[in-house]
Enzyme design. Structure first.
Site, PDB file in Angstrom:
ATOM      1  N   LYS A 277      50.937  76.036  14.225  1.00  0.00           N
ATOM      2  CA  LYS A 277      52.226  77.158  14.367  1.00  0.00           C
ATOM      3  C   LYS A 277      52.011  78.329  13.976  1.00  0.00           C
ATOM      4  O   LYS A 277      51.632  78.440  12.730  1.00  0.00           O
ATOM      5  CB  LYS A 277      53.680  76.316  13.405  1.00  0.00           C
ATOM      6  CG  LYS A 277      53.725  75.159  14.755  1.00  0.00           C
ATOM      7  CD  LYS A 277      55.019  74.624  13.819  1.00  0.00           C
ATOM      8  CE  LYS A 277      56.327  73.759  14.384  1.00  0.00           C
ATOM      9  NZ  LYS A 277      56.284  73.837  15.911  1.00  0.00           N
ATOM     10  N   GLU A 349      53.739  66.281  17.874  1.00  0.00           N
ATOM     11  CA  GLU A 349      53.655  64.877  17.569  1.00  0.00           C
ATOM     12  C   GLU A 349      55.490  64.504  17.514  1.00  0.00           C
ATOM     13  O   GLU A 349      54.638  63.239  16.709  1.00  0.00           O
ATOM     14  CB  GLU A 349      53.164  65.408  15.713  1.00  0.00           C
ATOM     15  CG  GLU A 349      54.310  65.956  14.785  1.00  0.00           C
ATOM     16  CD  GLU A 349      55.510  67.893  15.263  1.00  0.00           C
ATOM     17  OE1 GLU A 349      55.289  67.712  16.074  1.00  0.00           O
ATOM     18  OE2 GLU A 349      56.865  67.785  15.145  1.00  0.00           O
ATOM     19  N   ARG A 351      56.796  63.168  19.206  1.00  0.00           N
ATOM     20  CA  ARG A 351      57.014  61.662  20.256  1.00  0.00           C
ATOM     21  C   ARG A 351      56.144  61.120  20.205  1.00  0.00           C
ATOM     22  O   ARG A 351      56.000  59.934  20.630  1.00  0.00           O
ATOM     23  CB  ARG A 351      56.434  62.667  22.320  1.00  0.00           C
ATOM     24  CG  ARG A 351      55.667  63.844  22.303  1.00  0.00           C
ATOM     25  CD  ARG A 351      55.394  64.509  22.611  1.00  0.00           C
ATOM     26  NE  ARG A 351      56.102  65.500  22.935  1.00  0.00           N
ATOM     27  CZ  ARG A 351      56.522  66.323  24.170  1.00  0.00           C
ATOM     28  NH1 ARG A 351      55.648  66.103  25.158  1.00  0.00           N
ATOM     29  NH2 ARG A 351      56.814  67.074  23.792  1.00  0.00           N
TER      30      ARG A 351
HETATM   31  N1  BES Z   1      59.971  70.040  15.306  1.00  0.00           N
HETATM   32  C1  BES Z   1      59.158  70.922  16.984  1.00  0.00           C
HETATM   33  C2  BES Z   1      60.427  70.821  17.940  1.00  0.00           C
HETATM   34  C3  BES Z   1      60.569  72.673  17.834  1.00  0.00           C
HETATM   35  C4  BES Z   1      60.227  73.658  17.941  1.00  0.00           C
HETATM   36  C5  BES Z   1      62.340  72.426  16.939  1.00  0.00           C
HETATM   37  C6  BES Z   1      60.933  74.971  17.784  1.00  0.00           C
HETATM   38  C7  BES Z   1      62.610  73.475  16.589  1.00  0.00           C
HETATM   39  C8  BES Z   1      61.966  74.532  16.980  1.00  0.00           C
HETATM   40  C9  BES Z   1      58.163  70.264  17.292  1.00  0.00           C
HETATM   41  O1  BES Z   1      57.720  68.727  17.067  1.00  0.00           O
HETATM   42  C10 BES Z   1      57.537  71.379  18.501  1.00  0.00           C
HETATM   43  O2  BES Z   1      56.380  71.810  17.802  1.00  0.00           O
HETATM   44  N2  BES Z   1      57.448  70.957  20.151  1.00  0.00           N
HETATM   45  C11 BES Z   1      56.624  71.955  20.380  1.00  0.00           C
HETATM   46  C12 BES Z   1      56.115  71.431  21.784  1.00  0.00           C
HETATM   47  C13 BES Z   1      54.830  71.024  22.325  1.00  0.00           C
HETATM   48  C14 BES Z   1      53.390  71.731  21.624  1.00  0.00           C
HETATM   49  C15 BES Z   1      54.816  70.829  23.789  1.00  0.00           C
HETATM   50  C16 BES Z   1      57.266  73.153  20.904  1.00  0.00           C
HETATM   51  O3  BES Z   1      59.005  72.722  21.547  1.00  0.00           O
HETATM   52  O4  BES Z   1      56.615  74.241  20.891  1.00  0.00           O
HETATM   53 ZN    ZN Z   2      57.824  68.597  14.954  1.00  0.00          ZN
HETATM   54 MN    MN Z   3      55.989  70.395  16.500  1.00  0.00          MN
END
Ligand code: BES
Ligand code: ZN
Ligand code: MN
Length: 500
Positions: A277, A349, A351
């Site tokens: 990230k 991750e 899921r």
């Molecule tokens: N924990 C995050 C979800 C999240 C993102 C919560 C931003 C709050 C704010 C999750 O693990 C994630 O990173 N999801 C990605 C999925 C994508 C790579 C398909 C996302 O939502 O960007």
């Molecule tokens: Zn996450």
């Molecule tokens: Mn994530």
């Protein structure tokens, strides 16, 4: 902070502050009328001057009112007398607590519970106690000089002696929900260097020590490997902390009653893994175990109440880190179900850990399985911080969850599943991909989970938006959806409406 209940009239009470409702159009609530009479029209005079209009979120503090025993009176706006709504009541209680916090007093007597509403007295005291705990919540574990709140007790009143037991019943319910959600908030607010996988699993163990009706077992990496949980293992493999799978069992009903299984995403920190990230998006990812925290908070509340229902909690625990041992994009893993997954983004991750936990959940022969996860940024884009995204393969289950959310002021909104969304997960080289492309991100994540929730009625709550709330410039964990889940479990204890 304690909540108490009592029966009485306001004018004789010796307390630091009495809280009463006033309405728009210069109308006073019953308790405000009593104070007005005892003070020879003091309150109505102020109202006539227009110093308080009576709209919700409005409040006015009066000091040393003649004829009144209490030191202060806090007038709180509650909307129009005839059409006071749930939301006016909730906002009046919130407003009163925020004033009481600022007043630097230690106790108060509130007659807000005594106002007229279509909702029962028990509903009113339940919300009052819950909101009082929510609004006075503090997280000070890491302050060397904790700044503790002066306010220690609010007593909620009814003028009808016969209804005191209703008032008390609701208050106990609200307190239990508040205790459960504060527990979840503490866990979510604790940073990843402290709240790492074994700490989170340890919290599950400590709940089992605290309550007789709860037992807990934790599977270690070796046992997880023996179960072929390749998806869960792949998420943890870049971390110093091995993955864990904690199972809690709350036994409130006979052995014959099928349990409700709650599955929580427990990523103690989400860096994104090798699909790292950006720095700004990584801040706050200590809260990525809020699904697990909600499961623990719900079970704690249920145990406090001694609800006659069987509940299983499963926590899928890992830390998502990048590095030389971490999963690469393009890697293919085999889940416990035997289905293979092409991991195209290691940041998807949640899921993966849930997939194996959902497969594992089937062994409890559940009445229904509900997973809770801070799963996608797309859910935040779609619904903001107000409503959790709800998905389900069962209409009746979805309906009861939505109703529970509305009842508890912890709303969810049902979202669609379907063939066309599932197609977005098709892979050329494995049974599925772990991402569904740029569109409908929360939905395709739910579809991914649906592929593993095969043998039972299932619902999924994407709480990425609702698990935290803005507090000044920072975000703080909200404790949601503990209220929704506890209310749903209360429904399961009622003779009507328990089938789906
Ligand atoms: N924990 C995050 C979800 C999240 C993102 C919560 C931003 C709050 C704010 C999750 O693990 C994630 O990173 N999801 C990605 C999925 C994508 C790579 C398909 C996302 O939502 O960007
Ligand atoms: Zn996450
Ligand atoms: Mn994530």
């Amino acid at each position: 902070m304690d909540n108490g209940v009592k029966h009485g009239v306001p004018e004789k009470l010796k307390t630091a502050c009495i809280v009463v409702a006033v309405y728009t159009d210069k109308k006073l609530s019953g308790a405000a009328k009593s104070l007005d009479k005892a003070s020879a029209g003091y309150l109505s005079k102020i109202q006539k001057r227009g110093d308080i209009k009576g709209n919700s979120e409005e409040a006015l503090l009066l000091q040393d009112v003649p004829g009144i025993a209490a030191d202060r009176i806090l007038l709180v706006g509650c909307g129009t007398e005839k059409s006071t709504k749930q939301s006016d009541y909730i906002s009046a209680v919130k407003t009163s607590i925020s004033y009481l916090k600022k007043l630097n007093i230690s106790e108060a007597a509130s007659f807000l519970t005594d106002i007229e509403l279509p909702e029962t007295l028990a509903w009113r005291s339940q919300h009052a106690a819950k909101i009082a705990l929510e609004e006075t919540y503090q997280f000070q574990d890491f302050k060397s000089k904790p700044d503790t709140l002066r306010l220690k007790k609010i007593t909620w009143y009814t003028s009808d002696k016969k209804k005191l037991s209703d008032l008390e019943y609701g208050c106990n319910l609200g307190e239990a929900i508040g205790i459960g959600s504060s527990f979840a908030r503490d866990l979510g607010n604790t940073p990843g260097n402290v709240c790492h996988p074994s700490y989170l699993a340890g919290m599950a163990k400590s709940l089992a020590k605290e309550y007789q009706d709860i037992s807990c077992s934790v599977l270690n990496e070796k046992q997880i490997t023996a179960l072929n949980m390749g998806a869960l293992l792949s998420v943890a493999q870049g971390s110093q902390h091995p993955p864990l799978l904690a199972s809690l069992e709350y036994k409130g009903a006979g052995a014959k009653q099928k349990p409700i299984v709650l599955v929580g995403k427990g990523i103690t920190f989400d860096t994104g893994g090798n699909s790292l990230k950006p720095a700004g998006s990584m801040v706050g990812m200590k809260y990525d175990m809020c699904g697990s925290a909600a499961v623990l908070g719900t079970i704690k509340a249920v145990a406090e109440l001694g609800l006659p229902v069987n509940v299983i909690g499963i926590l899928a625990i890992a830390e998502n880190m990048p590095g030389g041992t971490a999963t690469r994009p393009d890697d293919i893993v085999t889940s416990m179900s035997g289905k293979t997954i092409e991991i195209l983004n290691t940041d998807a991750e949640g899921r993966l850990v849930l997939a194996d936990a959902l497969t594992y959940a089937a062994r409890f022969k559940p009445k229904a399985v509900i997973d809770i996860a801070t799963l996608t940024g797309a859910a935040v884009v779609a619904l903001g911080t107000h409503k959790s995204a709800l998905y389900s393969n069962c209409d009746e289950l979805a309906k009861q969850l939505l109703e529970a959310g509305t009842e508890m002021d912890d709303q969810a909104w049902r979202m669609p599943l379907g063939e066309k969304y599932h197609k977005q997960l098709d892979s050329d080289v494995a049974d599925m991909k772990n991402i569904g492309g740029g569109f409908a991100g929360s939905i395709t994540a739910a579809c991914f989970l649906e592929k593993f929730a095969t043998d039972y009625k299932w619902a999924h709550l994407d709480i990425a938006g609702t698990a935290s709330k803005e507090k000044g410039v920072d975000k703080q964990v909200s404790g949601r959806p503990v209220p929704l889940l506890v209310q749903f479990l209360i429904y399961q204890c009622m003779s009507d409406g328990q089938e789906f």
